[in-house]
Design an enzyme around this catalytic site. Structure first.
Site, PDB file in Angstrom:
ATOM      1  N   HIS A   1       0.874  -1.166   0.000  1.00  0.00           N
ATOM      2  CA  HIS A   1       0.000   0.000   0.000  1.00  0.00           C
ATOM      3  C   HIS A   1       0.912   1.216   0.000  1.00  0.00           C
ATOM      4  O   HIS A   1       2.071   1.129   0.445  1.00  0.00           O
ATOM      5  CB  HIS A   1      -0.904   0.019   1.240  1.00  0.00           C
ATOM      6  CG  HIS A   1      -1.947  -1.063   1.200  1.00  0.00           C
ATOM      7  ND1 HIS A   1      -1.956  -2.130   2.059  1.00  0.00           N
ATOM      8  CD2 HIS A   1      -3.012  -1.234   0.381  1.00  0.00           C
ATOM      9  CE1 HIS A   1      -2.973  -2.922   1.779  1.00  0.00           C
ATOM     10  NE2 HIS A   1      -3.625  -2.400   0.763  1.00  0.00           N
TER      11      HIS A   1
ATOM     12  N   ASP B   1       2.375   1.708   3.264  1.00  0.00           N
ATOM     13  CA  ASP B   1       3.373   0.708   3.686  1.00  0.00           C
ATOM     14  C   ASP B   1       4.760   1.220   3.299  1.00  0.00           C
ATOM     15  O   ASP B   1       5.745   0.951   3.983  1.00  0.00           O
ATOM     16  CB  ASP B   1       3.168  -0.652   2.984  1.00  0.00           C
ATOM     17  CG  ASP B   1       1.861  -1.336   3.374  1.00  0.00           C
ATOM     18  OD1 ASP B   1       1.491  -1.275   4.554  1.00  0.00           O
ATOM     19  OD2 ASP B   1       1.229  -1.939   2.477  1.00  0.00           O
TER      20      ASP B   1
ATOM     21  N   GLU C   1      -9.023  -4.756  -8.301  1.00  0.00           N
ATOM     22  CA  GLU C   1      -9.247  -5.941  -7.448  1.00  0.00           C
ATOM     23  C   GLU C   1     -10.691  -5.894  -6.940  1.00  0.00           C
ATOM     24  O   GLU C   1     -10.997  -5.203  -5.966  1.00  0.00           O
ATOM     25  CB  GLU C   1      -8.271  -5.945  -6.267  1.00  0.00           C
ATOM     26  CG  GLU C   1      -8.460  -7.146  -5.347  1.00  0.00           C
ATOM     27  CD  GLU C   1      -7.497  -7.158  -4.148  1.00  0.00           C
ATOM     28  OE1 GLU C   1      -6.540  -6.363  -4.118  1.00  0.00           O
ATOM     29  OE2 GLU C   1      -7.731  -7.959  -3.233  1.00  0.00           O
TER      30      GLU C   1
ATOM     31  N   GLU D   1      -8.886 -12.039  -6.117  1.00  0.00           N
ATOM     32  CA  GLU D   1      -8.642 -12.647  -4.811  1.00  0.00           C
ATOM     33  C   GLU D   1      -9.661 -13.760  -4.586  1.00  0.00           C
ATOM     34  O   GLU D   1     -10.869 -13.568  -4.734  1.00  0.00           O
ATOM     35  CB  GLU D   1      -8.746 -11.599  -3.698  1.00  0.00           C
ATOM     36  CG  GLU D   1      -8.623 -12.237  -2.324  1.00  0.00           C
ATOM     37  CD  GLU D   1      -8.329 -11.264  -1.190  1.00  0.00           C
ATOM     38  OE1 GLU D   1      -7.626 -10.272  -1.409  1.00  0.00           O
ATOM     39  OE2 GLU D   1      -8.811 -11.536  -0.081  1.00  0.00           O
TER      40      GLU D   1
ATOM     41  N   ASP E   1     -14.524 -11.269   5.713  1.00  0.00           N
ATOM     42  CA  ASP E   1     -13.408 -11.610   4.835  1.00  0.00           C
ATOM     43  C   ASP E   1     -12.307 -12.271   5.676  1.00  0.00           C
ATOM     44  O   ASP E   1     -11.710 -11.641   6.536  1.00  0.00           O
ATOM     45  CB  ASP E   1     -12.899 -10.310   4.199  1.00  0.00           C
ATOM     46  CG  ASP E   1     -11.828 -10.536   3.155  1.00  0.00           C
ATOM     47  OD1 ASP E   1     -11.530 -11.698   2.851  1.00  0.00           O
ATOM     48  OD2 ASP E   1     -11.288  -9.535   2.655  1.00  0.00           O
TER      49      ASP E   1
ATOM     50  N   ASP F   1      -2.751 -13.180  -0.281  1.00  0.00           N
ATOM     51  CA  ASP F   1      -3.269 -12.159   0.645  1.00  0.00           C
ATOM     52  C   ASP F   1      -3.891 -12.938   1.802  1.00  0.00           C
ATOM     53  O   ASP F   1      -5.094 -13.196   1.822  1.00  0.00           O
ATOM     54  CB  ASP F   1      -4.287 -11.246  -0.058  1.00  0.00           C
ATOM     55  CG  ASP F   1      -4.588  -9.994   0.774  1.00  0.00           C
ATOM     56  OD1 ASP F   1      -4.050  -9.879   1.895  1.00  0.00           O
ATOM     57  OD2 ASP F   1      -5.351  -9.133   0.301  1.00  0.00           O
TER      58      ASP F   1
HETATM   59  C1  XUL Z   1      -8.987  -6.210   1.076  1.00  0.00           C
HETATM   60  C2  XUL Z   1      -7.839  -6.566   0.258  1.00  0.00           C
HETATM   61  C3  XUL Z   1      -6.748  -5.555   0.165  1.00  0.00           C
HETATM   62  C4  XUL Z   1      -6.176  -5.424  -1.209  1.00  0.00           C
HETATM   63  C5  XUL Z   1      -5.124  -4.371  -1.374  1.00  0.00           C
HETATM   64  O1  XUL Z   1      -9.930  -7.173   1.165  1.00  0.00           O
HETATM   65  O2  XUL Z   1      -7.776  -7.631  -0.282  1.00  0.00           O
HETATM   66  O3  XUL Z   1      -5.739  -5.886   1.072  1.00  0.00           O
HETATM   67  O4  XUL Z   1      -5.615  -6.617  -1.622  1.00  0.00           O
HETATM   68  O5  XUL Z   1      -5.566  -3.089  -1.089  1.00  0.00           O
HETATM   69 MN    MN Z   2      -6.449  -8.645  -1.635  1.00  0.00          MN
END
Ligand code: XUL
Ligand code: MN
Length: 364
Positions: A51, A54, A176, A212, A250, A285
């Protein structure tokens, strides 16, 4: 395909976390970014997902020269460890001016903040040597339908993407998608939405996607089918492999932890479509369990990576000829059983195992 894909892996520093959740505080003490970077190579990772904050903590409080200086230091820390930045993502969900969303806020001043912030993210990305920006559109949605004009919201997201593409002619944007959390309803919930936005942009070649696993499951969709859809459009730029036990918060569980067969199918789709051959990362992730002690802070990362590689072996040793015969015979019961046997590592000869197929024995 003759040569085997040499997979390379990435994760983000936020994946080594302290265990806070909405019901309790941290249970492990934090590590610095540099301490985390030291772990990448020993754990078998080459790519760092970032990020913007980060890279540069408290960047809203810093002057451009200070941001540039800190960014240079991080770039050097990467180079010293032979690591590469895979992407930088603007964190558009912490600042008071993102309470109602960034690009889709009803406040013009907030929207301006969000645009300024993503342009700064691009500068940071270029400085750590990546052209790739990930947009996870955290608060671009609503809690109630009437709060925002959904059509206008899509136009505003598209306009911001276009402004980013115009600002830097080499930048690539990876959307994403996620259907919910933190919002009740998100405006770009699936890969279909993300790809439609890409095509509508001023430079579709430079807009792709990151899928994801957990986000697809939260949308009620099959992650491997979402990946296949993106691959069919040549839009799969990265993945965030993890797992998710049903329609809950999540979870970001270790890859394969809830549904090994789904994980197998994600790896199968990636491997069979040559994902990774153009340098794409296998991104994770994942979040370590809150119960884990300090010394196990990275176990979920090495375990997820190992599971991926074991499943690559499962894909490579899968009997494609048998699959072809069973598909031709339309004996999907036998195909189903064979997948399970392959994943469990049991052979046809096991005393517990009935003969594989009726169709191949000349019946039906
Ligand atoms: C949130 C998520 C984030 C993104 C990056 O659910 O997956 O961490 O991957 O901003
Ligand atoms: Mn993610």
């Amino acid at each position: 395909m003759s040569e085997l894909t040499p997979y390379r892996f990435s994760f983000g520093p936020w994946n080594i976390s302290e265990g806070a959740d909405p019901f309790g505080p941290e249970v492990r003490s934090p590590y610095s970014l540099i301490e985390k970077l030291d772990w990448y190579a020993p754990l078998g990772f080459e790519g760092v997902q970032f990020h913007d904050d980060d890279v540069v903590e408290n960047l809203d409080q810093l002057r451009p020269a200070q941001i540039a200086e800190r960014t240079k230091q991080v770039g050097q820390a990467l180079a010293d460890r032979s690591l590469v930045a895979e992407f930088v993502a603007p964190r558009l969900w912490f600042h008071p001016q993102t309470i109602d969303g960034g690009f889709t806020s009803n406040s013009a001043a907030d929207r301006q903040y969000a645009l300024d912030r993503v342009l700064r993210t691009i500068d940071i990305a270029r400085e750590v040597n990546t052209q790739n920006i990930v947009l996870w559109l955290a608060r671009e949605g609503t809690y109630i339908r009437e709060a925002k004009n959904a059509r206008l919201a899509y136009e505003r997201i598209l306009n911001t993407i276009n402004a980013m593409l115009e600002y830097d002619k080499e930048v690539h944007i990876w959307i994403e998608p996620k259907p919910n959390e933190p919002m009740d309803h998100a405006y770009v919930p699936t890969i279909g939405h993300a790809i439609a936005l890409a095509y509508q942009s001023v430079d579709p070649e430079r807009v792709g996607d990151l899928i994801e696993t957990a986000h697809a499951i939260l949308a009620g969709l099959d992650p491997s089918d979402e990946m296949a859809f993106a691959l069919a459009h040549d839009k799969l730029c990265s993945v965030h492999l993890n797992d998710q036990n049903g329609l809950k918060y999540d979870q970001d569980k270790a890859f394969g932890s809830s549904n090994l067969r789904s994980a197998f199918n994600q790896v199968r789709v990636l491997e069979e479509n040559g994902y990774g051959r153009r340098g794409e990362f296998v991104g994770l992730d994942v979040k370590v369990m809150r119960t884990q002690k300090q010394s196990g802070s990275t176990a979920h990362l090495s375990n997820s990576r190992a599971t991926f590689l074991h499943l690559v072996e499962k894909v490579r040793t899968w009997d494609k000829e048998l699959e072809r015969q069973l598909v031709e015979a339309r004996d999907y019961e036998a195909l189903d059983a064979q997948v399970l046997r392959h994943l469990m590592g049991v052979s046809h000869a096991s005393s517990q195992t009935p003969p594989l197929t009726t169709a191949l024995q000349g019946e039906g």
